[in-house]
Design a protein around this motif. Structure first.
Motif, PDB file in Angstrom:
ATOM      1  N   GLY A   1       0.772  -1.218   0.000  1.00 52.05           N
ATOM      2  CA  GLY A   1       0.000   0.000   0.000  1.00 52.05           C
ATOM      3  C   GLY A   1       0.812   1.282   0.000  1.00 52.05           C
ATOM      4  N   GLN A   2       0.220   2.313  -0.543  1.00 54.75           N
ATOM      5  CA  GLN A   2       0.715   3.671  -0.363  1.00 54.75           C
ATOM      6  C   GLN A   2       0.283   4.145   1.028  1.00 54.75           C
ATOM      7  N   TYR A   3       0.872   5.240   1.516  1.00 52.06           N
ATOM      8  CA  TYR A   3       0.566   5.671   2.873  1.00 52.06           C
ATOM      9  C   TYR A   3       0.354   7.177   2.932  1.00 52.06           C
ATOM     10  N   SER A   4      -0.202   7.616   4.057  1.00 51.44           N
ATOM     11  CA  SER A   4      -0.371   9.041   4.323  1.00 51.44           C
ATOM     12  C   SER A   4      -0.404   9.246   5.832  1.00 51.44           C
ATOM     13  N   THR A   5       0.049  10.415   6.268  1.00 47.77           N
ATOM     14  CA  THR A   5      -0.089  10.825   7.671  1.00 47.77           C
ATOM     15  C   THR A   5      -1.044  12.018   7.790  1.00 47.77           C
ATOM     16  N   GLU A   6      -1.713  12.331   6.697  1.00 48.35           N
ATOM     17  CA  GLU A   6      -2.655  13.448   6.712  1.00 48.35           C
ATOM     18  C   GLU A   6      -3.835  13.135   7.633  1.00 48.35           C
ATOM     19  N   GLY A   7      -4.145  14.046   8.525  1.00 44.91           N
ATOM     20  CA  GLY A   7      -5.248  13.852   9.449  1.00 44.91           C
ATOM     21  C   GLY A   7      -4.958  12.851  10.543  1.00 44.91           C
ATOM     22  N   VAL A   8      -3.697  12.515  10.754  1.00 41.58           N
ATOM     23  CA  VAL A   8      -3.312  11.503  11.731  1.00 41.58           C
ATOM     24  C   VAL A   8      -2.511  12.155  12.852  1.00 41.58           C
ATOM     25  N   THR A   9      -2.903  11.922  14.072  1.00 46.15           N
ATOM     26  CA  THR A   9      -2.101  12.330  15.223  1.00 46.15           C
ATOM     27  C   THR A   9      -1.609  11.078  15.927  1.00 46.15           C
ATOM     28  N   GLY A  10      -0.390  11.128  16.421  1.00 48.61           N
ATOM     29  CA  GLY A  10       0.233   9.964  17.042  1.00 48.61           C
ATOM     30  C   GLY A  10       1.690   9.937  16.664  1.00 48.61           C
ATOM     31  N   ASN A  11       2.499   9.315  17.484  1.00 42.25           N
ATOM     32  CA  ASN A  11       3.946   9.347  17.264  1.00 42.25           C
ATOM     33  C   ASN A  11       4.361   8.572  16.026  1.00 42.25           C
ATOM     34  N   MET A  12       3.923   7.324  15.945  1.00 37.85           N
ATOM     35  CA  MET A  12       4.195   6.492  14.765  1.00 37.85           C
ATOM     36  C   MET A  12       2.860   5.960  14.271  1.00 37.85           C
ATOM     37  N   ALA A  13       2.165   6.762  13.509  1.00 38.44           N
ATOM     38  CA  ALA A  13       0.823   6.405  13.051  1.00 38.44           C
ATOM     39  C   ALA A  13       0.648   6.843  11.603  1.00 38.44           C
ATOM     40  N   PHE A  14      -0.113   6.060  10.833  1.00 39.86           N
ATOM     41  CA  PHE A  14      -0.271   6.315   9.404  1.00 39.86           C
ATOM     42  C   PHE A  14      -1.430   5.494   8.884  1.00 39.86           C
ATOM     43  N   LYS A  15      -1.916   5.840   7.727  1.00 41.20           N
ATOM     44  CA  LYS A  15      -2.941   5.056   7.052  1.00 41.20           C
ATOM     45  C   LYS A  15      -2.361   4.536   5.739  1.00 41.20           C
ATOM     46  N   ARG A  16      -2.801   3.340   5.331  1.00 37.97           N
ATOM     47  CA  ARG A  16      -2.282   2.723   4.116  1.00 37.97           C
ATOM     48  C   ARG A  16      -3.424   2.109   3.316  1.00 37.97           C
ATOM     49  N   ARG A  17      -3.241   2.141   1.989  1.00 37.94           N
ATOM     50  CA  ARG A  17      -4.255   1.542   1.112  1.00 37.94           C
ATOM     51  C   ARG A  17      -3.604   0.955  -0.124  1.00 37.94           C
ATOM     52  N   TYR A  18      -4.160  -0.165  -0.560  1.00 34.93           N
ATOM     53  CA  TYR A  18      -3.757  -0.772  -1.835  1.00 34.93           C
ATOM     54  C   TYR A  18      -5.016  -1.162  -2.580  1.00 34.93           C
ATOM     55  N   THR A  19      -5.142  -0.700  -3.828  1.00 34.63           N
ATOM     56  CA  THR A  19      -6.324  -0.966  -4.636  1.00 34.63           C
ATOM     57  C   THR A  19      -5.879  -1.358  -6.039  1.00 34.63           C
ATOM     58  N   ALA A  20      -6.054  -2.605  -6.384  1.00 33.68           N
ATOM     59  CA  ALA A  20      -5.689  -3.078  -7.727  1.00 33.68           C
ATOM     60  C   ALA A  20      -6.163  -4.507  -7.889  1.00 33.68           C
ATOM     61  N   GLY A  21      -6.527  -4.854  -9.132  1.00 27.32           N
ATOM     62  CA  GLY A  21      -6.863  -6.236  -9.453  1.00 27.32           C
ATOM     63  C   GLY A  21      -7.964  -6.836  -8.603  1.00 27.32           C
ATOM     64  N   GLY A  22      -8.973  -6.061  -8.266  1.00 23.95           N
ATOM     65  CA  GLY A  22     -10.074  -6.569  -7.460  1.00 23.95           C
ATOM     66  C   GLY A  22      -9.825  -6.533  -5.967  1.00 23.95           C
ATOM     67  N   VAL A  23      -8.618  -6.104  -5.565  1.00 24.96           N
ATOM     68  CA  VAL A  23      -8.270  -5.980  -4.147  1.00 24.96           C
ATOM     69  C   VAL A  23      -8.415  -4.522  -3.730  1.00 24.96           C
ATOM     70  N   ASP A  24      -9.060  -4.294  -2.604  1.00 24.55           N
ATOM     71  CA  ASP A  24      -9.111  -2.960  -2.014  1.00 24.55           C
ATOM     72  C   ASP A  24      -8.930  -3.124  -0.516  1.00 24.55           C
ATOM     73  N   SER A  25      -7.799  -2.680  -0.028  1.00 24.41           N
ATOM     74  CA  SER A  25      -7.418  -2.896   1.368  1.00 24.41           C
ATOM     75  C   SER A  25      -7.012  -1.563   1.974  1.00 24.41           C
ATOM     76  N   PHE A  26      -7.662  -1.187   3.089  1.00 26.59           N
ATOM     77  CA  PHE A  26      -7.419   0.094   3.752  1.00 26.59           C
ATOM     78  C   PHE A  26      -7.199  -0.160   5.236  1.00 26.59           C
ATOM     79  N   ALA A  27      -6.090   0.361   5.782  1.00 28.90           N
ATOM     80  CA  ALA A  27      -5.745   0.086   7.169  1.00 28.90           C
ATOM     81  C   ALA A  27      -5.252   1.349   7.859  1.00 28.90           C
ATOM     82  N   LEU A  28      -5.583   1.468   9.141  1.00 28.28           N
ATOM     83  CA  LEU A  28      -5.124   2.552  10.008  1.00 28.28           C
ATOM     84  C   LEU A  28      -4.200   1.939  11.051  1.00 28.28           C
ATOM     85  N   VAL A  29      -2.960   2.408  11.105  1.00 29.36           N
ATOM     86  CA  VAL A  29      -1.932   1.758  11.915  1.00 29.36           C
ATOM     87  C   VAL A  29      -1.332   2.741  12.908  1.00 29.36           C
TER      88      VAL A  29
END
Length: 640
Positions: free
Chosen positions: A546-574
């Motif tokens: 997945g690609q990632y972003s820290t936009e709109g995220v507060t926390g020391n080591m925190a990020f959101k990630r998403r991968y969308t391709a070939g019928g897969v769509d996966s979104f996670a907040l870490v």
């Protein structure tokens, strides 16, 4: 490091002339100890940890006297027989790994050869061939195997002069027996003049040992200078060390030799190359010659699968900053890009033109990319049209990995300068250095290791572990001291004692059975941690690719990630080690893969609570056709 991992066949163990002096003999610990049989025997251990690929040190035959790490290739077409044994050739290792779903990434060297020259390209005639020094390589010949003629066929080697053959055949070695024949066309001055003593006690002679300046190597095939400035142009066209004869990689004959050599290993089925000393070859040479050749041959040999042949280079930028001391030509991310202008058709001139052009433009005028970044909460198809074909080791994160927070905050701001940072190879320490170029194995503590792993396994890039770190093997030990101390006291100590016994993996990260010392190894807290991290990563595509972003995220080591391709769509907040709040995220039902906790978001905000170094939360969004996997794996010492 194959020669130090697991010893499956003691018959191919070799200690070398430094065996006693190094202290290895006292430990019954020859430098060449592990082998392909040992790797084959322990593939289930590696799979049981959850790893799907192995990066192994170079396999080609070397003649360097203390090169169990494999970087001093001499016969590039041959696999070093100290690694092979009957039933456990390199090909058989590749086949066995593939049979378990594990890839093999081969460490390769394009920049230099070693003692002396490169067979099939050029091997200089030196003053005095010390054949007896090489009898340690084999105790006896075995049917069906080929041997180094310098060792086993002494006195009958067509590549040696008659005087050298006579010497090898008829006279015992006593430390100072040398050929006195001056070869025809010799360019080396002061042939055979005594010139001091070696640390081992041998008399040294002029023209006995090749160097860039003594004319034993031809200038068309080998460079003729020492590196004077490691961030200068000469670092790409001069020798690194006296026993690393630097190829003239701008010469077509050298280029074809190296292309043909490594095509052989592509043919054998290796899945990718880790390129040693990549920074010491001009990028334009990589982009014109070697990378296209690798890509073309992989596709020609393996079809569509060949497009996935993965190349990652060692661009040793040992700095904590984004660019290597202001030099773009010596920075890791620079090598992930194609050239952006035409240069002279002559490769030597083109290398200088490229260096001058990019240095003049400087760090502020390099290409940028958002291939690693989400656009808001959306994945976008990455644009690889300007990708060189070479990915890289993430040297900046490596240097900053004294702790995970430092690596995260002082590593990701480089990501716009790589073509695609999601393909970076990420590690804390290696067979060469620890973080911040430490010469000792990582000693930050078990909790710090767990936190480092949690970040690597969930953030962008490809997590990589130097074997043994899963039990903090040799923590605090000096990584390398050459033959001046026993290997057992270093970070390159033999690991196989921890792997004795039997182990069977039923899946990646899942051990079905284990007995003996390896069962104790598998019970260690960091082993349990990395097993579950690998299970989680495999269950969540966003954490893999997945690609990632820290936009709109507060926390020391925190990020959101998403991968969308070939019928897969996966979104996670870490979030790692501490809590975080995510705002502006899609509404819906999220499930944490660590605890199974479910949160329903209706206002675009999710707050995750977590504490403890190495613990994490990864809330995965239920999406049409892509449900969250729920809790993955069993609660462990850190993920709880």
């Amino acid at each position: 490091m194959t020669a130090r991992f697991a010893d499956g066949d003691s018959a191919n163990n070799r200690g070398g002339s430094q065996h006693v002096k190094s202290g290895n003999a006292a430990n019954d610990d020859p430098m060449f100890r592990g082998d392909f049989q040992g790797l084959i025997d322990k593939l289930d251990y590696i799979k049981g940890l959850g790893f799907s690929a192995i990066w192994i040190t170079p396999v080609v035959l070397n003649r360097s006297d203390y090169d169990f790490h494999g970087y001093h290739g001499w016969d590039f077409y041959r696999v070093d027989p100290r690694l092979e044994s009957p039933g456990a050739s390199y090909q058989e290792l590749i086949n066995a790994a593939h049979g378990k779903g594990i890839k093999i990434f081969q460490d390769v060297v394009y920049n230099h050869s070693s003692r002396w020259g490169a067979k099939g390209l050029f091997t200089p005639t030196v003053y005095g061939v010390r054949d007896e020094q090489w009898k340690w390589m084999y105790s006896k010949q075995e049917p069906g195997r080929s041997y180094d003629p310098m060792v086993e066929h002494a006195g009958n080697d067509p590549e040696l002069t008659p005087a050298q053959n006579a010497l090898a055949k008829g006279r015992p070695y006593n430390g100072d027996v040398w050929s006195t024949a001056v070869p025809a066309g010799n360019q080396c001055l002061r042939w055979g003049t005594p010139n001091g003593r070696s640390p081992e006690g041998y008399t040294l002679y002029d023209c006995q040992w090749p160097s860039p300046t003594n004319k034993l190597f031809p200038a068309d095939l080998y460079h003729q200078c020492w590196i004077g400035n490691w961030e200068g142009e000469d670092s790409r066209s001069c020798w690194l060390h006296e026993d690393l004869a630097d190829f003239n990689t701008e010469n077509p004959r050298v280029q074809q030799y190296l292309i043909d050599v490594y095509n052989k290993y592509i043919d054998m089925g290796v899945d990718g190359f880790r390129v040693d000393t990549a920074v010491h070859i001009p990028r334009v040479t990589w982009n014109r010659r070697f990378l296209p050749a690798i890509q073309a041959h992989a596709v020609a040999k393996h079809g569509a699968k060949g497009k996935d042949f993965y190349v990652f280079g060692e661009v040793a930028a040992f700095v904590n900053d984004k660019w290597n001391r202001g030099s773009v030509n010596h920075s890791a991310q620079f090598f992930t890009w194609k050239e952006r202008k035409e240069y002279s058709p002559d490769d030597v001139r083109a290398a200088i033109e490229q260096y001058d052009y990019e240095q003049l433009l400087g760090t502020g005028n390099q290409p940028t990319s958002d291939n690693a970044f989400l656009r808001g909460n959306s994945y976008h198809t990455p644009d690889h049209s300007k990708f060189s074909g070479m990915n890289v080791i993430d040297m900046r994160m490596h240097m900053n990995f004294g702790d995970a927070s430092n690596a995260f905050h002082n590593g990701k701001d480089s990501d716009d300068s790589y073509n695609d940072a999601t393909y970076n190879v990420v590690y804390v320490d290696s067979h060469d250095y620890g973080p911040n170029k430490s010469n000792t194995r990582y000693t930050g503590g078990t909790d710090a290791w767990a936190e480092n792993m949690s970040l690597m396994w969930t953030f962008r890039g490809i997590p990589t572990l130097y074997y043994g770190s899963e039990i903090e093997f040799q923590k605090g030990a000096r990584i390398d001291c050459g033959p001046t101390c026993p290997l057992a006291t270093t970070g390159r100590a033999y690991y196989g004692g921890h792997l004795e016994g039997s182990v069977t993996a039923t899946d990646f990260g899942v051990v079905g059975s284990a007995s003996g010392p390896v069962a104790t190894t598998l019970s260690k807290p960091l082993v349990k941690h990395v097993q579950r991290l690998n299970q989680i990563r495999r269950a969540v595509p966003a954490l893999q690719k997945g690609q990632y972003s820290t936009e709109g995220v507060t926390g020391n080591m925190a990020f959101k990630r998403r991968y969308t391709a070939g019928g897969v769509d996966s979104f996670a907040l870490v979030t790692v080690s501490s809590g975080a709040t995510f705002t502006g995220v899609p509404n819906g039902r999220y499930t944490d893969v660590v605890t199974g906790d479910v949160k329903t978001v209706s206002n675009g905000t999710l707050t995750a609570s977590v504490s403890g170094a190495g613990n994490l939360r990864a809330y995965v969004l239920d999406l049409p056709g892509n449900p969250a996997p729920g809790k993955v794996g069993a609660t462990g010492p850190y993920l709880r």
